[in-house]
Design a protein around this motif. Structure first.
Motif, PDB file in Angstrom:
ATOM      1  N   LEU A  99       0.096 -14.651 -11.040  1.00 25.15           N
ATOM      2  CA  LEU A  99      -1.310 -14.575 -10.820  1.00 25.15           C
ATOM      3  C   LEU A  99      -2.010 -14.734  -9.427  1.00 25.15           C
ATOM      4  CD1 LEU A  99      -3.316 -12.335 -11.909  1.00 25.15           C
ATOM      5  CD2 LEU A  99      -4.963 -14.784 -13.035  1.00 25.15           C
ATOM      6  N   VAL A 100      -2.503 -15.738  -8.798  1.00 26.96           N
ATOM      7  CA  VAL A 100      -2.315 -16.262  -7.763  1.00 26.96           C
ATOM      8  C   VAL A 100      -1.879 -15.684  -6.595  1.00 26.96           C
ATOM      9  CG1 VAL A 100      -4.132 -17.901  -6.379  1.00 26.96           C
ATOM     10  CG2 VAL A 100      -3.902 -18.284  -8.656  1.00 26.96           C
ATOM     11  N   SER A 101      -1.125 -15.500  -6.400  1.00 29.43           N
ATOM     12  CA  SER A 101      -0.157 -15.028  -5.428  1.00 29.43           C
ATOM     13  C   SER A 101       0.028 -13.200  -5.625  1.00 29.43           C
ATOM     14  CB  SER A 101       1.412 -15.287  -5.902  1.00 29.43           C
ATOM     15  OG  SER A 101       1.959 -14.904  -4.890  1.00 29.43           O
ATOM     16  N   PHE A 102      -0.675 -12.851  -6.508  1.00 30.94           N
ATOM     17  CA  PHE A 102      -0.599 -11.210  -6.874  1.00 30.94           C
ATOM     18  C   PHE A 102      -1.832 -10.977  -6.093  1.00 30.94           C
ATOM     19  CE2 PHE A 102      -2.309  -7.011  -9.167  1.00 30.94           C
ATOM     20  CZ  PHE A 102      -0.974  -6.681  -8.222  1.00 30.94           C
ATOM     21  N   MET A 103      -2.826 -11.559  -6.922  1.00 27.61           N
ATOM     22  CA  MET A 103      -4.260 -11.390  -5.846  1.00 27.61           C
ATOM     23  C   MET A 103      -4.001 -11.766  -4.898  1.00 27.61           C
ATOM     24  SD  MET A 103      -6.710 -13.066  -9.037  1.00 27.61           S
ATOM     25  CE  MET A 103      -8.193 -12.718  -8.887  1.00 27.61           C
ATOM     26  N   HIS A 104      -3.937 -12.494  -4.041  1.00 29.94           N
ATOM     27  CA  HIS A 104      -3.081 -13.595  -2.832  1.00 29.94           C
ATOM     28  C   HIS A 104      -3.458 -11.916  -1.839  1.00 29.94           C
ATOM     29  CE1 HIS A 104      -3.159 -15.444   1.448  1.00 29.94           C
ATOM     30  NE2 HIS A 104      -2.211 -14.608   1.209  1.00 29.94           N
ATOM     31  N   ARG A 105      -1.947 -11.913  -2.203  1.00 34.51           N
ATOM     32  CA  ARG A 105      -1.501 -10.346  -1.464  1.00 34.51           C
ATOM     33  C   ARG A 105      -2.293  -8.623  -1.670  1.00 34.51           C
ATOM     34  NH1 ARG A 105       0.725 -12.118   1.658  1.00 34.51           N
ATOM     35  NH2 ARG A 105       2.382 -14.345   0.744  1.00 34.51           N
ATOM     36  N   LEU A 106      -3.351  -9.098  -2.619  1.00 28.80           N
ATOM     37  CA  LEU A 106      -4.583  -7.324  -2.766  1.00 28.80           C
ATOM     38  C   LEU A 106      -5.411  -7.847  -2.007  1.00 28.80           C
ATOM     39  CD1 LEU A 106      -4.170  -6.598  -7.040  1.00 28.80           C
ATOM     40  CD2 LEU A 106      -3.738  -5.611  -4.547  1.00 28.80           C
ATOM     41  N   ILE A 107      -5.902  -8.769  -1.822  1.00 29.13           N
ATOM     42  CA  ILE A 107      -6.496  -9.814  -0.933  1.00 29.13           C
ATOM     43  C   ILE A 107      -6.771  -9.585   0.986  1.00 29.13           C
ATOM     44  CG2 ILE A 107      -8.366 -11.690  -0.105  1.00 29.13           C
ATOM     45  CD1 ILE A 107      -8.498 -11.840  -3.060  1.00 29.13           C
ATOM     46  N   VAL A 108      -5.667  -9.890   1.004  1.00 29.16           N
ATOM     47  CA  VAL A 108      -5.263  -9.924   2.546  1.00 29.16           C
ATOM     48  C   VAL A 108      -4.591  -8.378   3.171  1.00 29.16           C
ATOM     49  CG1 VAL A 108      -4.711 -12.280   3.093  1.00 29.16           C
ATOM     50  CG2 VAL A 108      -3.392 -11.674   1.958  1.00 29.16           C
ATOM     51  N   ASN A 109      -3.213  -7.649   2.319  1.00 25.52           N
ATOM     52  CA  ASN A 109      -3.340  -6.086   2.143  1.00 25.52           C
ATOM     53  C   ASN A 109      -4.213  -5.211   1.397  1.00 25.52           C
ATOM     54  OD1 ASN A 109      -1.124  -7.807   3.798  1.00 25.52           O
ATOM     55  ND2 ASN A 109      -0.457  -8.131   2.062  1.00 25.52           N
ATOM     56  N   PRO A 110      -4.719  -3.909   2.536  1.00 21.10           N
ATOM     57  CA  PRO A 110      -5.863  -3.436   2.248  1.00 21.10           C
ATOM     58  C   PRO A 110      -4.584  -2.392   1.166  1.00 21.10           C
ATOM     59  CG  PRO A 110      -4.926  -2.920   4.377  1.00 21.10           C
ATOM     60  CD  PRO A 110      -4.453  -4.207   3.590  1.00 21.10           C
ATOM     61  N   LEU A 111      -3.568  -2.644  -0.283  1.00 24.01           N
ATOM     62  CA  LEU A 111      -2.670  -2.333  -0.524  1.00 24.01           C
ATOM     63  C   LEU A 111      -3.286  -1.361  -2.021  1.00 24.01           C
ATOM     64  CD1 LEU A 111      -0.497  -4.913  -1.927  1.00 24.01           C
ATOM     65  CD2 LEU A 111       0.223  -3.770   0.028  1.00 24.01           C
ATOM     66  N   LEU A 112      -4.468  -1.716  -2.176  1.00 22.14           N
ATOM     67  CA  LEU A 112      -5.699  -1.163  -3.090  1.00 22.14           C
ATOM     68  C   LEU A 112      -6.110  -0.015  -2.521  1.00 22.14           C
ATOM     69  CD1 LEU A 112      -5.838  -1.248  -6.332  1.00 22.14           C
ATOM     70  CD2 LEU A 112      -8.267  -2.038  -5.674  1.00 22.14           C
ATOM     71  N   MET A 113      -6.553  -0.295  -1.551  1.00 18.70           N
ATOM     72  CA  MET A 113      -6.726   1.092  -0.581  1.00 18.70           C
ATOM     73  C   MET A 113      -5.658   1.827  -0.315  1.00 18.70           C
ATOM     74  SD  MET A 113     -10.403   0.682  -0.742  1.00 18.70           S
ATOM     75  CE  MET A 113     -10.774   1.784   0.937  1.00 18.70           C
ATOM     76  N   LEU A 114      -4.460   1.353   0.723  1.00 20.40           N
ATOM     77  CA  LEU A 114      -3.624   2.376   0.997  1.00 20.40           C
ATOM     78  C   LEU A 114      -2.692   3.699  -0.262  1.00 20.40           C
ATOM     79  CD1 LEU A 114      -1.531  -0.229   3.042  1.00 20.40           C
ATOM     80  CD2 LEU A 114      -3.188   1.815   3.897  1.00 20.40           C
ATOM     81  N   LEU A 115      -3.744   2.689  -1.521  1.00 18.72           N
ATOM     82  CA  LEU A 115      -1.945   3.764  -2.712  1.00 18.72           C
ATOM     83  C   LEU A 115      -3.532   4.945  -2.507  1.00 18.72           C
ATOM     84  CD1 LEU A 115      -2.229   1.455  -4.862  1.00 18.72           C
ATOM     85  CD2 LEU A 115      -0.100   2.394  -3.857  1.00 18.72           C
ATOM     86  N   LEU A 116      -4.844   5.079  -2.523  1.00 24.22           N
ATOM     87  CA  LEU A 116      -5.221   5.987  -2.692  1.00 24.22           C
ATOM     88  C   LEU A 116      -4.949   7.101  -1.185  1.00 24.22           C
ATOM     89  CD1 LEU A 116      -9.257   3.893  -1.809  1.00 24.22           C
ATOM     90  CD2 LEU A 116      -7.749   5.369  -4.128  1.00 24.22           C
ATOM     91  N   ILE A 117      -4.511   7.223  -0.485  1.00 27.08           N
ATOM     92  CA  ILE A 117      -4.060   7.991   0.538  1.00 27.08           C
ATOM     93  C   ILE A 117      -2.800   9.105   0.059  1.00 27.08           C
ATOM     94  CG2 ILE A 117      -2.805   8.423   2.695  1.00 27.08           C
ATOM     95  CD1 ILE A 117      -4.068   6.129   3.707  1.00 27.08           C
ATOM     96  N   PRO A 118      -2.095   8.317  -0.766  1.00 29.62           N
ATOM     97  CA  PRO A 118      -1.014   9.459  -1.202  1.00 29.62           C
ATOM     98  C   PRO A 118      -1.991  10.233  -2.486  1.00 29.62           C
ATOM     99  CG  PRO A 118      -0.101   7.645  -1.575  1.00 29.62           C
ATOM    100  CD  PRO A 118      -1.372   7.057  -0.905  1.00 29.62           C
ATOM    101  N   ALA A 119      -2.339   9.528  -2.888  1.00 27.01           N
ATOM    102  CA  ALA A 119      -3.834  10.275  -4.501  1.00 27.01           C
ATOM    103  C   ALA A 119      -4.316  11.479  -3.661  1.00 27.01           C
ATOM    104  CB  ALA A 119      -4.320   9.610  -5.072  1.00 27.01           C
ATOM    105  N   PHE A 120      -5.311  11.005  -2.247  1.00 26.59           N
ATOM    106  CA  PHE A 120      -5.968  12.384  -1.738  1.00 26.59           C
ATOM    107  C   PHE A 120      -4.918  13.233  -1.658  1.00 26.59           C
ATOM    108  CE2 PHE A 120      -9.116   9.053  -0.857  1.00 26.59           C
ATOM    109  CZ  PHE A 120     -10.090   8.832  -2.021  1.00 26.59           C
ATOM    110  N   TYR A 121      -3.547  12.807  -0.504  1.00 26.69           N
ATOM    111  CA  TYR A 121      -2.856  14.297  -0.244  1.00 26.69           C
ATOM    112  C   TYR A 121      -3.230  15.041  -1.579  1.00 26.69           C
ATOM    113  CZ  TYR A 121       1.012  16.347   2.147  1.00 26.69           C
ATOM    114  OH  TYR A 121       2.327  16.882   2.589  1.00 26.69           O
ATOM    115  N   TYR A 122      -2.111  14.153  -2.579  1.00 31.33           N
ATOM    116  CA  TYR A 122      -1.649  15.262  -3.403  1.00 31.33           C
ATOM    117  C   TYR A 122      -2.445  16.060  -4.307  1.00 31.33           C
ATOM    118  CZ  TYR A 122      -0.722  16.502  -8.493  1.00 31.33           C
ATOM    119  OH  TYR A 122      -0.218  16.949  -9.495  1.00 31.33           O
ATOM    120  N   GLN A 123      -4.370  15.844  -4.093  1.00 29.19           N
ATOM    121  CA  GLN A 123      -5.368  16.150  -3.936  1.00 29.19           C
ATOM    122  C   GLN A 123      -5.744  17.363  -4.067  1.00 29.19           C
ATOM    123  OE1 GLN A 123      -9.272  13.836  -5.347  1.00 29.19           O
ATOM    124  NE2 GLN A 123      -9.849  15.774  -6.426  1.00 29.19           N
TER     125      GLN A 123
END
Length: 130
Positions: A99-123
């Protein structure tokens, strides 16, 4: 031309944030007295900088104010729902599992934000008659 420059600056900034991650942590270790406070400030700094650079990237790719505003809301939710619990778990427990490892990856890498790019492209590219 302006859009390409914005995209270039944001990608370069993300690359520099990655390459200088140890220097960022070292800077906060030297500046702040408490080891945990320097850890928390460095992680918060990287989270905010990475996410703001992705917001800039989103603006450069789409140039739509509503996408930027939505991305800023996602960043705020990330601070509340990911960064805050991560810092609490790191401070109050010795747990260092998946859990901490996964949360760490979400914090130091902007993965959540990068997922918005394909969503916005599709929209952006869905047919209007659907």
């Amino acid at each position: 031309m302006k859009r390409y420059l914005i995209v270039f600056i944001s990608v370069l900034g993300l690359l520099l944030a990655y390459l200088l991650q140890r220097d960022i942590q070292s800077f906060f270790n030297q500046t702040l007295d408490s080891k945990y406070i320097s850890f928390a400030v460095a992680r918060t700094f990287r989270f905010i900088v990475n996410d703001l650079l992705v917001v800039l990237l989103i603006y450069g790719l789409f140039e739509k104010r509503k996408y930027v505003v939505f991305a800023l809301y996602v960043q705020l939710v990330g601070i509340v729902l990911i960064l805050t619990p991560y810092l609490v778990i790191r401070y109050y427990t010795n747990y260092n599992g998946p859990l901490v490892s996964f949360m760490h990856r979400l914090i130091v890498n902007p993965l959540l934000m990068l997922l918005l790019i394909p969503a916005f492209y599709y929209q952006n590219n869905i047919p209007k008659n659907e």
